[in-house]
Design a protein around this motif. Structure first.
Motif, PDB file in Angstrom:
ATOM      1  N   ALA A 180      45.086  42.305  37.586  1.00 35.86           N
ATOM      2  CA  ALA A 180      45.004  41.832  36.204  1.00 35.86           C
ATOM      3  C   ALA A 180      45.112  40.315  36.167  1.00 35.86           C
ATOM      4  O   ALA A 180      45.989  39.728  36.807  1.00 35.86           O
ATOM      5  N   GLY A 181      44.205  39.696  35.441  1.00 39.03           N
ATOM      6  CA  GLY A 181      44.269  38.244  35.249  1.00 39.03           C
ATOM      7  C   GLY A 181      43.600  37.418  36.324  1.00 39.03           C
ATOM      8  O   GLY A 181      43.607  36.182  36.254  1.00 39.03           O
ATOM      9  N   THR A 182      43.008  38.039  37.335  1.00 35.64           N
ATOM     10  CA  THR A 182      42.324  37.267  38.370  1.00 35.64           C
ATOM     11  C   THR A 182      41.095  36.593  37.773  1.00 35.64           C
ATOM     12  O   THR A 182      40.238  37.266  37.190  1.00 35.64           O
ATOM     13  N   PRO A 183      40.968  35.266  37.904  1.00 41.39           N
ATOM     14  CA  PRO A 183      39.819  34.577  37.303  1.00 41.39           C
ATOM     15  C   PRO A 183      38.526  34.916  38.037  1.00 41.39           C
ATOM     16  O   PRO A 183      38.528  35.124  39.262  1.00 41.39           O
ATOM     17  N   PRO A 184      37.408  34.963  37.325  1.00 37.46           N
ATOM     18  CA  PRO A 184      36.118  35.289  37.955  1.00 37.46           C
ATOM     19  C   PRO A 184      35.769  34.358  39.118  1.00 37.46           C
ATOM     20  O   PRO A 184      35.143  34.797  40.087  1.00 37.46           O
ATOM     21  N   ARG A 185      36.148  33.076  39.027  1.00 39.81           N
ATOM     22  CA  ARG A 185      35.783  32.157  40.111  1.00 39.81           C
ATOM     23  C   ARG A 185      36.466  32.546  41.422  1.00 39.81           C
ATOM     24  O   ARG A 185      35.926  32.309  42.502  1.00 39.81           O
ATOM     25  N   ARG A 186      37.659  33.141  41.332  1.00 39.62           N
ATOM     26  CA  ARG A 186      38.342  33.578  42.545  1.00 39.62           C
ATOM     27  C   ARG A 186      37.574  34.731  43.196  1.00 39.62           C
ATOM     28  O   ARG A 186      37.392  34.773  44.416  1.00 39.62           O
ATOM     29  N   LEU A 187      37.098  35.675  42.397  1.00 38.70           N
ATOM     30  CA  LEU A 187      36.326  36.794  42.919  1.00 38.70           C
ATOM     31  C   LEU A 187      34.994  36.318  43.481  1.00 38.70           C
ATOM     32  O   LEU A 187      34.503  36.848  44.487  1.00 38.70           O
ATOM     33  N   ALA A 188      34.410  35.303  42.847  1.00 41.44           N
ATOM     34  CA  ALA A 188      33.153  34.747  43.363  1.00 41.44           C
ATOM     35  C   ALA A 188      33.358  34.129  44.738  1.00 41.44           C
ATOM     36  O   ALA A 188      32.479  34.216  45.608  1.00 41.44           O
ATOM     37  N   ARG A 189      34.530  33.503  44.971  1.00 38.44           N
ATOM     38  CA  ARG A 189      34.806  32.925  46.293  1.00 38.44           C
ATOM     39  C   ARG A 189      34.944  34.021  47.346  1.00 38.44           C
ATOM     40  O   ARG A 189      34.494  33.866  48.479  1.00 38.44           O
ATOM     41  N   VAL A 190      35.592  35.127  46.978  1.00 38.12           N
ATOM     42  CA  VAL A 190      35.701  36.242  47.918  1.00 38.12           C
ATOM     43  C   VAL A 190      34.310  36.768  48.259  1.00 38.12           C
ATOM     44  O   VAL A 190      33.995  37.026  49.427  1.00 38.12           O
ATOM     45  N   GLU A 236      31.673  46.089  60.623  1.00 36.26           N
ATOM     46  CA  GLU A 236      30.953  44.822  60.802  1.00 36.26           C
ATOM     47  C   GLU A 236      31.176  43.852  59.651  1.00 36.26           C
ATOM     48  O   GLU A 236      30.936  42.654  59.795  1.00 36.26           O
ATOM     49  N   LEU A 237      31.658  44.339  58.528  1.00 33.39           N
ATOM     50  CA  LEU A 237      31.986  43.443  57.409  1.00 33.39           C
ATOM     51  C   LEU A 237      33.221  42.599  57.700  1.00 33.39           C
ATOM     52  O   LEU A 237      33.428  41.567  57.060  1.00 33.39           O
ATOM     53  N   ARG A 238      34.064  43.047  58.617  1.00 32.57           N
ATOM     54  CA  ARG A 238      35.268  42.326  59.052  1.00 32.57           C
ATOM     55  C   ARG A 238      36.116  41.886  57.845  1.00 32.57           C
ATOM     56  O   ARG A 238      36.534  40.738  57.713  1.00 32.57           O
ATOM     57  N   LEU A 239      36.376  42.850  56.982  1.00 30.59           N
ATOM     58  CA  LEU A 239      37.137  42.557  55.762  1.00 30.59           C
ATOM     59  C   LEU A 239      38.534  42.034  56.061  1.00 30.59           C
ATOM     60  O   LEU A 239      39.120  41.303  55.246  1.00 30.59           O
ATOM     61  N   TRP A 240      39.086  42.402  57.205  1.00 38.40           N
ATOM     62  CA  TRP A 240      40.444  41.971  57.550  1.00 38.40           C
ATOM     63  C   TRP A 240      40.554  40.478  57.818  1.00 38.40           C
ATOM     64  O   TRP A 240      41.646  39.942  57.896  1.00 38.40           O
ATOM     65  N   GLU A 241      39.420  39.787  57.937  1.00 39.08           N
ATOM     66  CA  GLU A 241      39.442  38.344  58.167  1.00 39.08           C
ATOM     67  C   GLU A 241      39.435  37.547  56.867  1.00 39.08           C
ATOM     68  O   GLU A 241      39.590  36.324  56.886  1.00 39.08           O
ATOM     69  N   LEU A 242      39.248  38.232  55.732  1.00 36.81           N
ATOM     70  CA  LEU A 242      39.123  37.544  54.452  1.00 36.81           C
ATOM     71  C   LEU A 242      40.468  37.317  53.779  1.00 36.81           C
ATOM     72  O   LEU A 242      41.403  38.105  53.953  1.00 36.81           O
ATOM     73  N   ASP A 243      40.532  36.267  52.985  1.00 36.28           N
ATOM     74  CA  ASP A 243      41.657  36.065  52.065  1.00 36.28           C
ATOM     75  C   ASP A 243      41.313  36.806  50.782  1.00 36.28           C
ATOM     76  O   ASP A 243      40.441  36.373  50.017  1.00 36.28           O
ATOM     77  N   LEU A 244      41.979  37.924  50.551  1.00 40.59           N
ATOM     78  CA  LEU A 244      41.669  38.784  49.413  1.00 40.59           C
ATOM     79  C   LEU A 244      42.668  38.620  48.275  1.00 40.59           C
ATOM     80  O   LEU A 244      42.808  39.518  47.433  1.00 40.59           O
ATOM     81  N   ALA A 245      43.359  37.506  48.223  1.00 39.62           N
ATOM     82  CA  ALA A 245      44.305  37.257  47.128  1.00 39.62           C
ATOM     83  C   ALA A 245      43.591  37.392  45.782  1.00 39.62           C
ATOM     84  O   ALA A 245      42.486  36.884  45.595  1.00 39.62           O
ATOM     85  N   GLY A 246      44.239  38.100  44.857  1.00 40.60           N
ATOM     86  CA  GLY A 246      43.651  38.350  43.548  1.00 40.60           C
ATOM     87  C   GLY A 246      42.906  39.661  43.457  1.00 40.60           C
ATOM     88  O   GLY A 246      42.507  40.084  42.373  1.00 40.60           O
ATOM     89  N   VAL A 247      42.716  40.338  44.601  1.00 39.84           N
ATOM     90  CA  VAL A 247      42.045  41.634  44.640  1.00 39.84           C
ATOM     91  C   VAL A 247      43.098  42.716  44.869  1.00 39.84           C
ATOM     92  O   VAL A 247      43.944  42.592  45.750  1.00 39.84           O
ATOM     93  N   ALA A 248      43.054  43.767  44.063  1.00 39.95           N
ATOM     94  CA  ALA A 248      44.014  44.868  44.224  1.00 39.95           C
ATOM     95  C   ALA A 248      43.522  45.911  45.210  1.00 39.95           C
ATOM     96  O   ALA A 248      44.318  46.482  45.957  1.00 39.95           O
ATOM     97  N   ARG A 249      42.219  46.167  45.215  1.00 43.80           N
ATOM     98  CA  ARG A 249      41.662  47.216  46.043  1.00 43.80           C
ATOM     99  C   ARG A 249      40.225  46.876  46.412  1.00 43.80           C
ATOM    100  O   ARG A 249      39.534  46.163  45.668  1.00 43.80           O
TER     101      ARG A 249
END
Length: 453
Positions: A216-226, A183-196
């Protein structure tokens, strides 16, 4: 031998023999052993060699076409993991459902044969084994995983690895997982910057947790968007955190950094990547097996080794009462902290974080436990590698009345059992559980009794 068109990868026509530990089946080609995946005993298949050269002692191969099928062959419930569908599409199957082509009852017969073979070969024990299904198994062995791990491909899509390969296969849905994961439907997300991505969705329906392991080097704001895309405001609650293994750092983005698990009357907090049994029924099944096999009595002194967040510690503490003692030993610092929180209301529990052999040496000095030391029972649930010779000999020296051994690997269990038997211990009871349907994995519980005298 033929080759795949346009490549020099050999294709072998093989007659498949007995199952082998690890999800393989044994075949022979010109005198060489070939371990074949996605096959069945008695089949004639065409298989592509995936590992091994001219001087290798054995080869590995994947089935790409079935020439003479077994009566136990079934339609694979997960297209991304089906070897024949993958071969027809010119790609590798993703790993993790390597028995999906086999009917469930036959899967369990094969697992029983493998377990018996490991006992015979490594422990010199002849024992018939029955693999028990979960009591409430449903939907053809699907929908049981409460935890799932995913990779992310170069395009930022959810993916999983092919077996023994760095190749990534994009995935949509995971039929082995509980509904809350899908139900999280993770396959619909843009996960660029995430390794796992790691997901924990408790079987009790409490809030799931998604861990993002960044590149390595992924900015925190990118993870916050995910995190914002994964857990939009006003929708079903989801906790999101960032886990950086190299720094052992866990950062909360949404909700909390832990999940609330339950088993019987007990509640457990499990933080981040902390260990918890994967099958939705496994905690109840294994706890019942432990209590039935060990039969702890009021006033007993018990050691719970490789104790995790306290799944077995809590019911053991309830059984021995405030007049008894339970020593809980866990190597992972974060998981040991969870155990302290989970068991803070049980004064009879002592929680020690550290390697099991070192803790046993410090807590029970001397061959028989030292002056005044006492240990009535031991429960151990080691990682896949098993407890090992040193711990076996330490437990033998302590001579508890009973040892309850929970294992997720028949080979390491059989090896450790062999060492116990060589010291005069007896295998009392043995149960094997199918808590990983459509895979070659299984879980077991054994009770061991000490030498007489």
């Amino acid at each position: 031998m033929t080759t795949t068109p346009g490549t020099d990868v050999p294709l072998l026509e093989l007659s498949i023999g007995s199952p082998a530990h690890g999800g393989h089946f044994v075949a022979r080609h010109e005198g060489r052993v070939v371990f074949v995946r996605h096959a069945l005993p008695g089949e004639r298949v065409l298989a592509r060699v995936t590992d091994g050269g001219g001087d290798a002692g054995f080869w590995r191969a994947d089935t790409v076409r079935v020439l003479e099928p077994s009566e136990h062959r079934a339609a694979h419930p997960w297209q991304a993991a089906g070897a024949l569908l993958a071969a027809a599409a010119g790609r590798a199957p993703r790993g993790g459902a390597e028995f999906g082509h086999i009917g469930l009852e036959e899967q369990r017969r094969i697992k029983a044969a493998v377990f018996s073979e490991q006992l015979r070969r490594l422990a010199r024990v002849e024992r018939a084994v029955e693999v028990e299904p979960a009591e409430q198994e449903h939907d053809g062995g699907l929908g049981w995983r409460t935890r799932a791990g995913f990779a992310v491909d170069a395009a930022g899509r959810l993916a999983m690895h092919a077996h023994r390969s760095e190749e990534l296969v994009p995935v949509q849905q995971m039929p082995l997982a509980v509904d809350a994961v899908n139900e999280l439907r993770l396959w619909e997300l843009d996960l660029a910057g995430v390794a796992r991505v790691e997901v924990a969705a408790p079987a009790n329906g409490t809030v799931p947790l998604v861990l993002l392991i960044p590149e390595a080097g992924t900015p925190p704001r990118r993870l916050a968007r995910v995190a914002a895309a994964l857990a939009p405001e006003g929708e079903r609650p989801v906790s999101v955190a960032v886990w950086e293994p190299d720094q052992a750092r866990l950062t909360r983005l949404r909700g909390r950094t832990w999940v609330q698990e339950s088993c019987g009357a007990h509640q457990y907090r499990v933080t981040g990547e902390g260990f918890w049994q994967i099958h939705r029924q496994a905690p109840e099944i294994l706890t019942g097996a432990v209590l039935d096999g060990v039969r702890p009595e009021p006033g007993w002194h018990v050691a719970d080794l490789y104790a995790g967040a306290g799944l077995f510690t809590a019911p053991l503490a309830a059984a021995v009462g405030e007049g008894g003692r339970v020593l809980s030993v866990e190597g992972a610092a974060g998981t040991s902290r969870d155990a302290r929180k989970n068991l803070h209301g049980a004064p009879q529990v002592d929680i020690v974080q550290g390697k099991v052999d070192r803790v046993l040496r410090s807590q029970f000095p001397g061959r028989r436990g030292g002056s005044g030391a006492r240990l009535d029972a031991v429960v151990l649930d080691p990682p896949r590698a098993g407890a090992g010779r040193t711990v076996v000999h330490q437990l033998h020296a302590l001579r508890p009345q009973v040892i309850g051994y929970v294992s997720c690997d028949p080979a390491s269990f059989a090896r450790d059992l062999g060492w116990f038997l060589s010291l005069g211990w007896e295998l009392d009871s043995l149960r094997v559980f199918d808590l990983y349907p459509h895979t070659h994995h299984m879980e077991s519980f054994a009770s061991l009794r000490p030498p007489a005298g």
